[in-house]
Design a protein around this motif. Structure first.
Motif, PDB file in Angstrom:
ATOM      1  N   ARG A 135      38.108  18.900   4.248  1.00 55.79           N
ATOM      2  CA  ARG A 135      39.395  18.153   4.370  1.00 55.79           C
ATOM      3  C   ARG A 135      40.411  18.611   5.233  1.00 55.79           C
ATOM      4  N   ALA A 136      40.797  20.094   4.892  1.00 58.67           N
ATOM      5  CA  ALA A 136      41.634  20.756   5.579  1.00 58.67           C
ATOM      6  C   ALA A 136      41.401  20.954   7.004  1.00 58.67           C
ATOM      7  N   ASN A 137      39.961  21.081   7.426  1.00 57.70           N
ATOM      8  CA  ASN A 137      39.583  20.990   8.733  1.00 57.70           C
ATOM      9  C   ASN A 137      39.947  19.744   9.564  1.00 57.70           C
ATOM     10  N   ALA A 138      39.616  18.637   8.661  1.00 53.40           N
ATOM     11  CA  ALA A 138      39.695  17.318   9.565  1.00 53.40           C
ATOM     12  C   ALA A 138      41.315  17.137   9.430  1.00 53.40           C
ATOM     13  N   MET A 139      42.327  17.520   8.767  1.00 48.33           N
ATOM     14  CA  MET A 139      43.655  17.358   8.872  1.00 48.33           C
ATOM     15  C   MET A 139      44.074  18.133  10.046  1.00 48.33           C
TER      16      MET A 139
ATOM     17  N   ILE B 256      41.920   7.580  30.009  1.00 51.28           N
ATOM     18  CA  ILE B 256      41.416   6.631  29.292  1.00 51.28           C
ATOM     19  C   ILE B 256      40.310   6.928  28.131  1.00 51.28           C
ATOM     20  N   THR B 257      39.091   7.372  29.023  1.00 53.50           N
ATOM     21  CA  THR B 257      38.162   8.035  28.105  1.00 53.50           C
ATOM     22  C   THR B 257      38.374   8.910  27.025  1.00 53.50           C
ATOM     23  N   TRP B 258      39.418   9.787  27.368  1.00 56.36           N
ATOM     24  CA  TRP B 258      39.552  10.794  26.326  1.00 56.36           C
ATOM     25  C   TRP B 258      40.252   9.937  24.987  1.00 56.36           C
ATOM     26  N   VAL B 259      41.110   8.969  25.469  1.00 62.12           N
ATOM     27  CA  VAL B 259      41.718   8.156  24.380  1.00 62.12           C
ATOM     28  C   VAL B 259      40.745   7.749  23.582  1.00 62.12           C
ATOM     29  N   VAL B 260      39.666   7.077  24.137  1.00 61.86           N
ATOM     30  CA  VAL B 260      38.521   6.223  23.388  1.00 61.86           C
ATOM     31  C   VAL B 260      38.021   7.327  22.613  1.00 61.86           C
ATOM     32  N   PHE B 261      37.500   8.460  23.167  1.00 63.21           N
ATOM     33  CA  PHE B 261      36.649   9.322  22.579  1.00 63.21           C
ATOM     34  C   PHE B 261      37.545   9.876  21.417  1.00 63.21           C
ATOM     35  N   LEU B 262      38.795  10.325  21.446  1.00 63.05           N
ATOM     36  CA  LEU B 262      39.721  10.686  20.465  1.00 63.05           C
ATOM     37  C   LEU B 262      40.061   9.838  19.237  1.00 63.05           C
ATOM     38  N   GLY B 263      39.992   8.518  19.656  1.00 60.74           N
ATOM     39  CA  GLY B 263      39.953   7.449  18.630  1.00 60.74           C
ATOM     40  C   GLY B 263      38.846   7.719  17.756  1.00 60.74           C
ATOM     41  N   GLU B 264      37.762   7.734  18.254  1.00 65.03           N
ATOM     42  CA  GLU B 264      36.417   7.674  17.530  1.00 65.03           C
ATOM     43  C   GLU B 264      36.659   9.071  16.301  1.00 65.03           C
ATOM     44  N   GLN B 265      37.279  10.044  16.976  1.00 65.57           N
ATOM     45  CA  GLN B 265      37.406  11.249  16.310  1.00 65.57           C
ATOM     46  C   GLN B 265      38.503  10.945  15.154  1.00 65.57           C
ATOM     47  N   PHE B 266      39.541  10.477  15.367  1.00 63.20           N
ATOM     48  CA  PHE B 266      40.482  10.181  14.308  1.00 63.20           C
ATOM     49  C   PHE B 266      39.803   9.261  13.206  1.00 63.20           C
ATOM     50  N   LEU B 267      39.183   8.177  13.519  1.00 63.93           N
ATOM     51  CA  LEU B 267      38.360   7.627  12.553  1.00 63.93           C
ATOM     52  C   LEU B 267      37.373   8.422  11.481  1.00 63.93           C
ATOM     53  N   ALA B 268      36.791   9.173  12.365  1.00 62.39           N
ATOM     54  CA  ALA B 268      35.918  10.088  11.645  1.00 62.39           C
ATOM     55  C   ALA B 268      36.557  11.064  10.553  1.00 62.39           C
ATOM     56  N   ASP B 269      37.811  11.675  11.220  1.00 65.03           N
ATOM     57  CA  ASP B 269      38.547  12.580  10.260  1.00 65.03           C
ATOM     58  C   ASP B 269      39.142  11.902   9.089  1.00 65.03           C
ATOM     59  N   ILE B 270      39.592  10.657   9.328  1.00 65.34           N
ATOM     60  CA  ILE B 270      40.437  10.067   8.279  1.00 65.34           C
ATOM     61  C   ILE B 270      39.156   9.631   7.295  1.00 65.34           C
ATOM     62  N   ARG B 271      37.924   9.270   7.745  1.00 67.35           N
ATOM     63  CA  ARG B 271      37.202   9.016   6.700  1.00 67.35           C
ATOM     64  C   ARG B 271      36.746  10.474   5.804  1.00 67.35           C
ATOM     65  N   THR B 272      36.595  11.407   6.424  1.00 69.52           N
ATOM     66  CA  THR B 272      36.316  12.580   5.840  1.00 69.52           C
ATOM     67  C   THR B 272      37.580  12.953   4.706  1.00 69.52           C
ATOM     68  N   ILE B 273      38.734  12.880   4.972  1.00 69.28           N
ATOM     69  CA  ILE B 273      39.725  13.163   4.431  1.00 69.28           C
ATOM     70  C   ILE B 273      39.817  12.170   3.153  1.00 69.28           C
ATOM     71  N   ALA B 274      39.366  11.163   3.411  1.00 71.70           N
ATOM     72  CA  ALA B 274      39.229  10.021   2.231  1.00 71.70           C
ATOM     73  C   ALA B 274      38.379  10.227   1.343  1.00 71.70           C
ATOM     74  N   ALA B 275      37.112  10.588   1.800  1.00 74.76           N
ATOM     75  CA  ALA B 275      35.992  11.149   0.943  1.00 74.76           C
ATOM     76  C   ALA B 275      36.277  12.482   0.022  1.00 74.76           C
ATOM     77  N   GLY B 276      37.127  13.281   0.568  1.00 74.67           N
ATOM     78  CA  GLY B 276      37.673  14.234  -0.474  1.00 74.67           C
ATOM     79  C   GLY B 276      36.467  15.459  -0.496  1.00 74.67           C
ATOM     80  N   ASP B 277      36.837  16.637  -0.654  1.00 83.22           N
ATOM     81  CA  ASP B 277      35.931  17.769  -0.760  1.00 83.22           C
ATOM     82  C   ASP B 277      34.971  17.569  -1.794  1.00 83.22           C
ATOM     83  N   ALA B 278      33.954  18.088  -1.458  1.00 82.26           N
ATOM     84  CA  ALA B 278      32.485  17.875  -2.913  1.00 82.26           C
ATOM     85  C   ALA B 278      33.067  18.857  -3.557  1.00 82.26           C
ATOM     86  N   PRO B 279      32.778  18.862  -4.862  1.00 82.12           N
ATOM     87  CA  PRO B 279      33.092  19.695  -5.898  1.00 82.12           C
ATOM     88  C   PRO B 279      32.263  21.084  -5.556  1.00 82.12           C
TER      89      PRO B 279
END
Lengths: 160, 439
Positions: free
Chosen positions: A82-86, A137-160
């Motif tokens: 989670r911290a890594n994603a942030m 433009i390509t960077w913006v698109v690829f970065l957008g994909e990574q933002f989504l992935a990181d937000i998902r990681t943060i939402a999921a929380g750290d495994a206990p």
């Protein structure tokens, strides 16, 4: 969405492989023409190889953003997912600023190249300069994909 | 030049401050260099972000940098086409009976590899796959195996051909042919220093010896490797005789490697060729993209005359030629920790040039001190590319192999001191072979 991006990246990769292969041709012709009479010595070989080279660099720089292979300096201790994603979101926001600059001023750069042609082969410089906004433009698109992935990681929380 | 809004001190604070902050935030180096330019470009009325485009375009639009992908391609073709395998066999027959045979073989292979390819990263990538696993299987400690592989790979930029020498020669206008010749003696000395270190390690830790190879095996392996070992002579010789430019010589090396792997060793096919091309594009684009943003950064440093301001005080120290040598080495050793070698040459090498001229140091000695110091930077943290590559192949973090890496560097440091104290070490071969290049 992922499939489309995979396809786009594969396309970029093939173009890059092509540029590396093509790179060899004008340089080889230059050497052959100097020492044999097989082909005339064309004046545009050096310029053409430089232009293909520019495209190779820009294509590779685009791909590396998605692969995350641009080299960075790692001074952080091992972070939890989670911290890594942030941290990655913060980092990528900064890279996004750079990408936006490449899009915005890149378009101006292309317009500036509109009326120029290269010195030797008289290619329109637009063909070269367009690599800058395109990579933005390509960077913006690829970065957008990574933002989504990181937000998902943060939402999921750290495994206990 | 017209008056600018910022003083050199303010501008350098803004540039370096932003750059290091971005690095800490884990922004990739190439982007950090570009981003650090932006606040100043926005603030200074005379400048605009268009400068970023002009400078990156100008730096990529260089026929000499074309040599970088070509050198990498040669290395990758060697790897997929079986040349590397034959060189491994040859080095094994040469050092197999020494203690720590496999680690010695690692160093010797790096020497051969350095003579064919000019890229340390390519050397680290291919040898990590060959040696790290094999060494741990024979009972070597993993940190030591990583350290030997990473540290020996730095030979590739000291022994000709060398990407760094091509870049140095083009940025600081020094004869690349002369640099190639000058690198040979220091390169071999460093290799010897590494072999001594490995020997001490091997004796202390009782690392295994390989069965003695017969003379016949050695001759067979040598004969098989002769075509591959012709490459450095073609490259260096071709440049010295004026047959090709450095870039063209790199292209000739590619064609030669392709012909060898396709027709002599017959291990090349289309799939492998595409793999080599793709790997080449990927690695060289990452390295070269950074050259563009580093040039923009360097351009701003020059615009504010920061190098001049920084060196003003150093000139007052009256260091003398040896003192300046140590100063140069220290500056490059420190920058090498944070920057890749190519941008370091563009930013720091150019900065130091006036200082070097002020004490009459020979430009070739300056170049070799710089390049050898930057070779250390390839394995020093936090940004040691070759060590990063070796660690990632071994699947461990950088700090894991740090201690052994530092130990391996100590004898190399002695060679660097030698290069600074005795200009002859670098100048002897160029003077003997082509005196006109040394002037």
């Amino acid at each position: 969405m992922k499939k489309i991006l995979d396809g786009y990246q594969a396309l970029l990769r093939w173009l890059m492989v092509a540029t590396v292969a093509i790179l060899m041709v004008p340089i080889t012709m230059q050497v052959i023409s100097r020492y044999t009479a097989l082909i005339p010595s064309y004046i545009w070989t050096e310029e053409l190889s430089r232009f293909v080279f520019i495209w190779m660099v820009m294509l590779g720089a685009m791909i590396a953003v998605r692969d995350g292979t641009h080299f960075d300096v790692d001074v952080w201790p091992t972070l939890k997912p989670r911290a890594n994603a942030m941290l990655r979101i913060a980092t990528n926001l900064l890279v996004l600023v750079f990408a936006m600059v490449y899009v915005y001023w890149g378009i101006e750069f292309v317009q500036f190249g509109w009326n120029q042609s290269s010195e030797l082969a008289e290619l329109p410089m637009t063909y070269i300069f367009i690599a800058w906004p395109l990579s933005g433009i390509t960077w913006v698109v690829f970065l957008g994909e990574q933002f989504l992935a990181d937000i998902r990681t943060i939402a999921a929380g750290d495994a206990p | 030049m017209m008056q600018s809004m910022l003083s050199p001190g303010m501008a350098s604070l803004a540039l370096f401050g932003a750059f290091f902050l971005l690095l800490v935030l884990r922004v990739p180096v190439a982007f950090a260099l570009g981003l650090a330019c932006l606040p100043i470009l926005a603030y200074e009325p005379r400048l605009s972000p268009m400068m970023l485009f002009n400078e990156t375009f100008k730096s990529y639009n260089s026929f000499i940098l074309l040599a970088v992908p070509l050198f990498l391609l040669t290395a990758n073709l060697m790897g997929v086409g079986g040349i590397t395998d034959r060189l491994v066999v040859l080095s094994r027959t040469m050092v197999g009976r020494m203690p720590g045979a496999l680690a010695q073989c690692n160093v010797v292979l790096s020497v051969f590899f350095a003579g064919i390819s000019g890229s340390s990263t390519a050397d680290a990538a291919s040898q990590s796959k060959i040696f790290i696993d094999a060494q741990t299987k024979e009972g070597y400690d993993l940190p030591f195996s990583i350290a030997v592989t990473a540290v020996s790979s730095t030979l590739a930029v000291v022994i000709p051909p060398s990407i760094l020498m091509v870049v140095w020669g083009s940025v600081i206008s020094t004869s690349i042919g002369a640099l190639y010749l000058a690198g040979i003696v220091p390169g071999l000395l460093i290799a010897a220093a590494q072999m001594v270190t490995v020997h001490v390690y091997a004796v202390l830790r009782k690392y295994p010896v390989h069965p003695r190879s017969t003379f016949l095996q050695f001759i067979t392996a040598a004969v098989q490797s002769v075509p591959a070992m012709m490459t450095p002579f073609i490259i260096v010789g071709g440049i010295l005789l004026g047959w090709f430019t450095p870039t063209e010589s790199a292209a000739v090396a590619v064609i030669y490697a392709l012909a060898l792997t396709a027709f002599v060793y017959r291990e090349m096919d289309l799939k492998r060729l595409v793999e080599a091309l793709s790997e080449t594009g990927r690695l060289s684009a990452i390295a070269l993209f950074c050259v563009g943003t580093a040039s923009a950064f360097g351009w701003l440093l020059a615009y504010y005359q920061i190098p001049k301001a920084l060196l003003e005080h150093v000139t007052d120290w009256n260091l003398g030629i040896t003192g300046v040598g140590f100063f140069i080495a220290a500056v490059f050793l420190i920058t090498g920790c944070f920057l890749d070698a190519i941008p370091a040459i563009i930013i720091v090498g150019v900065t130091l040039q006036p200082l070097v001229q002020s004490v009459d140091m020979h430009p070739i000695q300056f170049a070799i001190i710089g390049i050898v110091s930057l070779a250390f930077g390839l394995v020093t943290p936090p940004y040691g590319l070759c060590l990063m590559v070796a660690c990632s192949v071994a699947g461990v973090r950088l700090r894991y192999a740090l201690k052994d890496t530092m130990i391996m560097l100590i004898p190399m440091l002695l060679v660097l001191v030698g290069i600074i104290l005795w200009p002859e070490v670098t100048l002897i071969l160029p003077t003997l072979i082509s005196p006109e290049l040394v002037k």
